[in-house]
Design a protein around this motif. Structure first.
Motif, PDB file in Angstrom:
ATOM      1  N   SER A 251      -3.969  -8.512   5.074  1.00  0.00           N
ATOM      2  CA  SER A 251      -4.508  -7.999   3.772  1.00  0.00           C
ATOM      3  C   SER A 251      -5.228  -6.687   3.950  1.00  0.00           C
ATOM      4  O   SER A 251      -6.329  -6.770   4.811  1.00  0.00           O
ATOM      5  N   VAL A 252      -5.061  -5.736   3.144  1.00  0.00           N
ATOM      6  CA  VAL A 252      -5.767  -4.503   3.234  1.00  0.00           C
ATOM      7  C   VAL A 252      -6.152  -3.931   1.874  1.00  0.00           C
ATOM      8  O   VAL A 252      -5.510  -4.552   0.893  1.00  0.00           O
ATOM      9  N   ARG A 253      -6.876  -2.851   1.664  1.00  0.00           N
ATOM     10  CA  ARG A 253      -7.237  -2.178   0.495  1.00  0.00           C
ATOM     11  C   ARG A 253      -7.192  -0.920   0.509  1.00  0.00           C
ATOM     12  O   ARG A 253      -7.221  -0.313   1.483  1.00  0.00           O
ATOM     13  N   ILE A 254      -6.345  -0.574  -0.516  1.00  0.00           N
ATOM     14  CA  ILE A 254      -6.060   1.032  -0.623  1.00  0.00           C
ATOM     15  C   ILE A 254      -6.796   1.402  -1.996  1.00  0.00           C
ATOM     16  O   ILE A 254      -6.321   0.607  -3.013  1.00  0.00           O
ATOM     17  N   GLY A 255      -7.783   2.089  -2.000  1.00  0.00           N
ATOM     18  CA  GLY A 255      -8.513   2.412  -3.285  1.00  0.00           C
ATOM     19  C   GLY A 255      -9.147   1.006  -3.748  1.00  0.00           C
ATOM     20  O   GLY A 255      -9.717   0.265  -3.135  1.00  0.00           O
ATOM     21  N   ASP A 256      -8.768   0.774  -5.079  1.00  0.00           N
ATOM     22  CA  ASP A 256      -9.239  -0.355  -5.602  1.00  0.00           C
ATOM     23  C   ASP A 256      -8.075  -1.668  -5.570  1.00  0.00           C
ATOM     24  O   ASP A 256      -8.468  -2.496  -6.015  1.00  0.00           O
ATOM     25  N   THR A 257      -7.079  -1.255  -4.896  1.00  0.00           N
ATOM     26  CA  THR A 257      -6.087  -2.254  -4.767  1.00  0.00           C
ATOM     27  C   THR A 257      -5.980  -3.243  -3.582  1.00  0.00           C
ATOM     28  O   THR A 257      -5.943  -2.360  -2.571  1.00  0.00           O
ATOM     29  N   GLU A 258      -6.105  -4.326  -3.384  1.00  0.00           N
ATOM     30  CA  GLU A 258      -5.815  -5.236  -2.484  1.00  0.00           C
ATOM     31  C   GLU A 258      -4.461  -5.488  -2.391  1.00  0.00           C
ATOM     32  O   GLU A 258      -3.853  -6.014  -3.184  1.00  0.00           O
ATOM     33  N   LEU A 259      -3.586  -5.641  -1.086  1.00  0.00           N
ATOM     34  CA  LEU A 259      -2.304  -6.015  -1.073  1.00  0.00           C
ATOM     35  C   LEU A 259      -2.181  -6.634   0.398  1.00  0.00           C
ATOM     36  O   LEU A 259      -3.030  -6.386   1.393  1.00  0.00           O
ATOM     37  N   LEU A 261       0.192  -6.764   3.627  1.00  0.00           N
ATOM     38  CA  LEU A 261       1.333  -6.117   4.494  1.00  0.00           C
ATOM     39  C   LEU A 261       2.094  -7.185   5.128  1.00  0.00           C
ATOM     40  O   LEU A 261       1.888  -8.530   5.165  1.00  0.00           O
ATOM     41  N   ARG A 262       3.302  -6.793   5.454  1.00  0.00           N
ATOM     42  CA  ARG A 262       4.360  -7.569   6.269  1.00  0.00           C
ATOM     43  C   ARG A 262       3.882  -8.244   7.505  1.00  0.00           C
ATOM     44  O   ARG A 262       4.068  -9.313   7.747  1.00  0.00           O
ATOM     45  N   ASP A 263       3.070  -7.386   8.019  1.00  0.00           N
ATOM     46  CA  ASP A 263       2.580  -7.814   9.327  1.00  0.00           C
ATOM     47  C   ASP A 263       0.977  -7.825   9.469  1.00  0.00           C
ATOM     48  O   ASP A 263       0.285  -7.381   8.516  1.00  0.00           O
ATOM     49  N   THR A 264       0.639  -8.522  10.347  1.00  0.00           N
ATOM     50  CA  THR A 264      -0.695  -8.571  10.934  1.00  0.00           C
ATOM     51  C   THR A 264      -1.175  -7.219  11.220  1.00  0.00           C
ATOM     52  O   THR A 264      -0.662  -6.498  11.648  1.00  0.00           O
ATOM     53  N   VAL A 265      -2.715  -6.947  11.519  1.00  0.00           N
ATOM     54  CA  VAL A 265      -3.243  -5.931  11.901  1.00  0.00           C
ATOM     55  C   VAL A 265      -4.219  -6.022  13.008  1.00  0.00           C
ATOM     56  O   VAL A 265      -4.873  -7.217  12.979  1.00  0.00           O
ATOM     57  N   ALA A 266      -4.270  -4.938  13.884  1.00  0.00           N
ATOM     58  CA  ALA A 266      -5.058  -5.213  15.092  1.00  0.00           C
ATOM     59  C   ALA A 266      -6.670  -5.000  14.759  1.00  0.00           C
ATOM     60  O   ALA A 266      -7.448  -5.716  15.403  1.00  0.00           O
ATOM     61  N   ALA A 267      -7.016  -4.244  13.619  1.00  0.00           N
ATOM     62  CA  ALA A 267      -8.337  -3.996  13.388  1.00  0.00           C
ATOM     63  C   ALA A 267      -9.116  -5.052  12.779  1.00  0.00           C
ATOM     64  O   ALA A 267      -8.385  -6.078  12.280  1.00  0.00           O
ATOM     65  N   ALA A 268     -10.233  -5.321  12.785  1.00  0.00           N
ATOM     66  CA  ALA A 268     -11.369  -6.267  12.384  1.00  0.00           C
ATOM     67  C   ALA A 268     -11.535  -6.059  10.927  1.00  0.00           C
ATOM     68  O   ALA A 268     -11.294  -4.926  10.542  1.00  0.00           O
ATOM     69  N   ALA A 269     -11.847  -6.970  10.205  1.00  0.00           N
ATOM     70  CA  ALA A 269     -12.287  -7.084   8.794  1.00  0.00           C
ATOM     71  C   ALA A 269     -13.407  -5.791   8.595  1.00  0.00           C
ATOM     72  O   ALA A 269     -14.014  -5.694   9.426  1.00  0.00           O
ATOM     73  N   GLY A 270     -12.950  -4.968   7.727  1.00  0.00           N
ATOM     74  CA  GLY A 270     -13.859  -3.824   7.481  1.00  0.00           C
ATOM     75  C   GLY A 270     -13.399  -2.607   7.966  1.00  0.00           C
ATOM     76  O   GLY A 270     -13.796  -1.461   7.710  1.00  0.00           O
ATOM     77  N   GLY A 271     -12.398  -2.867   9.155  1.00  0.00           N
ATOM     78  CA  GLY A 271     -12.080  -1.652   9.949  1.00  0.00           C
ATOM     79  C   GLY A 271     -10.877  -0.860   9.087  1.00  0.00           C
ATOM     80  O   GLY A 271     -10.623  -1.032   7.969  1.00  0.00           O
ATOM     81  N   LYS A 272     -10.610   0.328   9.559  1.00  0.00           N
ATOM     82  CA  LYS A 272      -9.383   1.009   8.841  1.00  0.00           C
ATOM     83  C   LYS A 272      -8.296   1.164   9.803  1.00  0.00           C
ATOM     84  O   LYS A 272      -8.230   1.060  10.960  1.00  0.00           O
ATOM     85  N   VAL A 273      -7.106   1.082   9.063  1.00  0.00           N
ATOM     86  CA  VAL A 273      -5.600   1.285   9.413  1.00  0.00           C
ATOM     87  C   VAL A 273      -5.460   2.390   8.892  1.00  0.00           C
ATOM     88  O   VAL A 273      -5.488   2.578   7.476  1.00  0.00           O
ATOM     89  N   GLN A 274      -4.174   2.812   9.606  1.00  0.00           N
ATOM     90  CA  GLN A 274      -3.582   4.022   8.994  1.00  0.00           C
ATOM     91  C   GLN A 274      -1.959   3.452   8.620  1.00  0.00           C
ATOM     92  O   GLN A 274      -1.351   2.942   9.483  1.00  0.00           O
ATOM     93  N   LEU A 275      -1.615   3.649   7.266  1.00  0.00           N
ATOM     94  CA  LEU A 275      -0.409   3.331   6.941  1.00  0.00           C
ATOM     95  C   LEU A 275       0.653   4.340   6.690  1.00  0.00           C
ATOM     96  O   LEU A 275       0.020   5.463   6.321  1.00  0.00           O
ATOM     97  N   ALA A 276       1.716   4.271   6.757  1.00  0.00           N
ATOM     98  CA  ALA A 276       2.867   5.351   6.651  1.00  0.00           C
ATOM     99  C   ALA A 276       3.758   4.642   5.435  1.00  0.00           C
ATOM    100  O   ALA A 276       4.174   3.591   5.425  1.00  0.00           O
ATOM    101  N   MET A 277       4.280   5.633   4.507  1.00  0.00           N
ATOM    102  CA  MET A 277       5.149   5.484   3.472  1.00  0.00           C
ATOM    103  C   MET A 277       6.050   6.502   3.012  1.00  0.00           C
ATOM    104  O   MET A 277       5.412   7.724   2.871  1.00  0.00           O
ATOM    105  N   ARG A 278       7.317   6.667   2.757  1.00  0.00           N
ATOM    106  CA  ARG A 278       8.152   7.716   2.469  1.00  0.00           C
ATOM    107  C   ARG A 278       7.983   7.978   1.036  1.00  0.00           C
ATOM    108  O   ARG A 278       7.525   6.925   0.307  1.00  0.00           O
TER     109      ARG A 278
END
Length: 352
Positions: A251-259, A261-278
């Motif tokens: 689960s991640v948040r982009i702006g005000d939207t929580e969604l 993801l298909r996979d788990t993420v390595a960062a801890a809660a509150g951390g940042k991850v970078q996503l890519a989208m075409r």
């Protein structure tokens, strides 16, 4: 067993290593493109296969035979260069016949083979012309015919289209692919143009700093990039910063939207991850089925004919999306607040 095998190939020029442990198995009749920016090592690998450069380490095997002790003229390889490299003092017929004459082929067989090659490239009526009397596209066709005339076991093409204008490049790359499929010849094509590589290849090798970042079909390379470099180099890409809500569930948040993801993420809660989208993954269409909606303000909208490319701001991220031109629907206007529908499965977590 694969027809062409490159095993642990390395190449250094003095203290500078330009190719690092390159490995690949190519099947007979396969069309492979080496794609990457200038200086990534793609042409160096091609030249090692041709015999123009000697590997610092590793082996090159073609049809079961190690090529390391063979000179370029002993490898039965056809090569097409960027600059055509036709003999200016020879007409088209003699240019195509050159390799056959060097090999001592009988005159009658040469005439038959040259005619076949000129017919193949649709220039049978120009055999008496000289290179300076022909267009760039015609000269490159002649160079291709000359490379194919001796019936090589492998065809190598080193950025053969980069000196041509856009329209000729498209038609000639399609012609090259058709000829390659008709003859069933194993081919390696070097290019820095992603559209060329994606449109005509069985598999693409994306090179980065002397290494193969990813080897896969055009579909895999574009839709499932293995590294950050591949994701950013091939196609247009949105890079979106998201805040991790729950790493276990993705689960991640982009702006005000929580969604989620298909996979788990390595960062801890509150951390940042970078996503890519075409850009083509998003849509404003009301009937579009999706699991996520991103709300944001339009910052630019460009009419490109068949496509309208729009950029919107979502929580500090600028996200581009493409929509087909519909004469009955007005394009987004700068300042509008829009709802972009996406599928969370189209968001790729960039790990490196």
């Amino acid at each position: 067993m694969s027809f062409l095998t490159l095993t642990n190939i390395q190449k250094s020029f003095g203290p500078v290593q330009v190719v690092h442990d390159f490995n690949m198995a190519i099947e007979k009749g396969e069309f492979i493109s080496f794609l990457g920016p200038s200086g990534c090592g793609k042409t160096t690998i091609l030249r090692m296969v041709a015999g123009f450069e000697t590997p610092t380490g590793g082996s090159i095997v073609i049809n079961g035979r190690d090529q390391s002790s063979l000179k370029p003229n002993q490898r039965n390889i056809g090569m097409v260069f960027q600059a055509y490299a036709l003999f200016p003092n020879m007409n088209v017929f003699d240019n195509v016949a050159f390799g056959l004459k060097v090999a001592g082929t009988p005159k009658a067989e040469i005439e038959k083979r040259v005619k076949e090659m000129l017919d193949l490239i649709h220039l049978g009526h120009l055999g008496e012309r000289y290179p300076y009397q022909m267009s760039g596209g015609q000269q490159q066709r002649v160079a291709l015919a000359r490379a194919l005339a001796p019936k090589p076991q492998v065809l190598l093409l080193d950025e053969p289209l980069s000196a041509l204008d856009a329209k000729i490049r498209v038609s000639l790359r399609e012609e090259i692919r058709q000829i390659q499929q008709k003859l069933g010849i194993t081919t390696i094509f070097v290019t820095h143009d992603q559209e060329e590589a994606l449109s005509i290849s069985d598999r693409v090798v994306v090179m980065n700093a002397g290494r193969a970042d990813q080897i896969g079909t055009p579909f895999e390379i574009y839709n499932k990039p293995a590294t950050r470099f591949v994701a950013s180099f091939v196609g247009t890409l949105n890079l979106i910063e998201a805040t991790v809500v729950d790493p276990a569930t993705g689960s991640v948040r982009i702006g005000d939207t929580e969604l989620k993801l298909r996979d788990t993420v390595a960062a801890a809660a509150g951390g940042k991850v970078q996503l890519a989208m075409r850009p083509e993954a998003g849509s404003l269409a009301e009937g579009r089925k999706s699991d996520t909606t991103l709300h944001g303000q339009v910052v630019s909208s460009h009419f490109l004919g068949s496509v309208i490319r729009t950029r919107m701001n979502v929580g500090g991220n600028t996200i581009s999306f493409d929509m087909f031109n519909d004469p009955g629907v007005s394009p987004p206007v700068v300042g509008d607040t829009v709802a972009l529908k996406i599928d969370s499965g189209d968001l790729l977590v960039l790990q490196d």
